[in-house]
Design a protein around this motif. Sequence first.
Motif, PDB file in Angstrom:
ATOM      1  N   CYS A   1      -0.642 -52.403  36.868  1.00 40.09           N
ATOM      2  CA  CYS A   1      -0.749 -53.623  36.079  1.00 40.09           C
ATOM      3  C   CYS A   1      -0.204 -53.379  34.680  1.00 40.09           C
ATOM      4  CB  CYS A   1      -2.201 -54.105  35.982  1.00 40.09           C
ATOM      5  SG  CYS A   1      -3.227 -53.059  34.936  1.00 40.09           S
ATOM      6  N   GLU A   2       0.011 -54.474  33.965  1.00 37.53           N
ATOM      7  CA  GLU A   2       0.369 -54.423  32.541  1.00 37.53           C
ATOM      8  C   GLU A   2      -0.844 -54.881  31.751  1.00 37.53           C
ATOM      9  OE1 GLU A   2       3.197 -56.786  29.273  1.00 37.53           O
ATOM     10  OE2 GLU A   2       3.569 -57.020  31.432  1.00 37.53           O
ATOM     11  N   LEU A   3      -1.188 -54.139  30.704  1.00 39.68           N
ATOM     12  CA  LEU A   3      -2.309 -54.511  29.840  1.00 39.68           C
ATOM     13  C   LEU A   3      -1.784 -54.802  28.443  1.00 39.68           C
ATOM     14  CD1 LEU A   3      -5.330 -54.895  29.358  1.00 39.68           C
ATOM     15  CD2 LEU A   3      -5.485 -52.457  28.825  1.00 39.68           C
ATOM     16  N   GLN A   4      -1.942 -56.045  28.009  1.00 41.25           N
ATOM     17  CA  GLN A   4      -1.544 -56.438  26.662  1.00 41.25           C
ATOM     18  C   GLN A   4      -2.693 -56.188  25.695  1.00 41.25           C
ATOM     19  OE1 GLN A   4      -0.357 -60.549  26.749  1.00 41.25           O
ATOM     20  NE2 GLN A   4       1.570 -60.137  27.831  1.00 41.25           N
ATOM     21  N   ILE A   5      -2.388 -55.576  24.555  1.00 42.98           N
ATOM     22  CA  ILE A   5      -3.377 -55.385  23.499  1.00 42.98           C
ATOM     23  C   ILE A   5      -3.116 -56.444  22.440  1.00 42.98           C
ATOM     24  CG2 ILE A   5      -4.456 -53.749  21.920  1.00 42.98           C
ATOM     25  CD1 ILE A   5      -4.438 -52.977  24.923  1.00 42.98           C
ATOM     26  N   TRP A   6      -4.130 -57.257  22.175  1.00 40.65           N
ATOM     27  CA  TRP A   6      -3.973 -58.386  21.255  1.00 40.65           C
ATOM     28  C   TRP A   6      -4.560 -58.081  19.890  1.00 40.65           C
ATOM     29  CZ3 TRP A   6      -4.884 -63.930  23.592  1.00 40.65           C
ATOM     30  CH2 TRP A   6      -3.913 -64.173  24.574  1.00 40.65           C
ATOM     31  N   THR A   7      -4.110 -58.845  18.905  1.00 36.89           N
ATOM     32  CA  THR A   7      -4.605 -58.679  17.536  1.00 36.89           C
ATOM     33  C   THR A   7      -5.968 -59.328  17.335  1.00 36.89           C
ATOM     34  OG1 THR A   7      -3.381 -60.669  16.869  1.00 36.89           O
ATOM     35  CG2 THR A   7      -2.294 -58.538  16.550  1.00 36.89           C
TER      36      THR A   7
END
Length: 358
Positions: free
Chosen positions: A309-315
């Motif tokens: 999977c791809e994991l996006q890290i958000w602000t």
Amino acid sequence: MNDNITDDTVLKSCYSSPLMNPELHRVEQYLPGLASYIETVLGDIPSFSAWEQTSSLPYYLNNTYCLLQMTLLGQTCLVLMENPQRSVSLPDVKKHMDTLRKLTQMPMLFVTATLASYERKRLIEKGIQFIVPGNQLFIPELGLDLREYFRARQETVEFISPATQAMLIHLLMNDWKHSLQLSQATLGQHFTYSKMTISRAVKELKGLGLIALGADRQQQIEIRTSARQLWQNARKHMRSPLKKSLWLNAVPLLDGNPLLLAGESALAQQTLLSEPRLPVYACSSETLSALLLQASDFLSEVAAEDAACELQIWTYDPCVYASVVPYVDPFSLILSLQDSKDERIQIGLSQLEGDLKW
């Protein structure tokens, strides 16, 4: 706090000398407060690193200060953070800075927990830069005139901060038709942000003309447009929440629950867009730390071609919006994908925005 502020390696470097008094470890608790105060006053997050010449200094300097390099507003200076158990006289501060200037040409900054008014006056008269976190800041060597800085900053604000954007999106998720009145406390009630952060958000939104202050000017906020119009007015001042993406060998679960879908996965759930090859999830930096604590034995970063999977890290935290759907809010999703060159994605975003229930 932002990840750029400091880390354990910096603090360990400060205390690496065998001559240093162990009481200096108490300085660690003051660094977050110092960084937060600087960010609140100047709107810029400082970064700290160990000063490489610390280990070669005389004992009395290492015993009196924790010495760090700080980068702020594009410039670097040497921070002399006073040991809270070793108060130093103002004449000694001047002598110590003179000694250090033989080793470096960097501007110097004295940081102390307290100063009497007459002491602040003497430091200013001697041209010694200093910060008393939560109280006063004097840094002329960095070429900063606070009055001019604040004036210029108010005139050139272009993008709102991540915290402000999160609070604004939370308002948009609670639709209203014509206008809205609320308090500052209501603006931040779903978040763990400090009162200073909420107050700064109000200033940012007011400065951009997105809100107005009520008669008491402190507590009441007025939004004199519909939610749809506010979104249209604010969008040019909002940025993608995506900070970075990680490719993981397994789908992460937090306390046994899946994270919210994001990116193309979230868009595919709500439009005719096809599902991406790998599912895309989103979380905040804080949630990522919790994930790594829970699943460090089997969860790891891998190459994209080997990922599950791809994991996006958000602000900001994508989970702050209470919702029964398994994907992130539509406004953040639109912002996160708006720069995509993929025509299919742009068509999907148009459909998603058109389906918003105003």
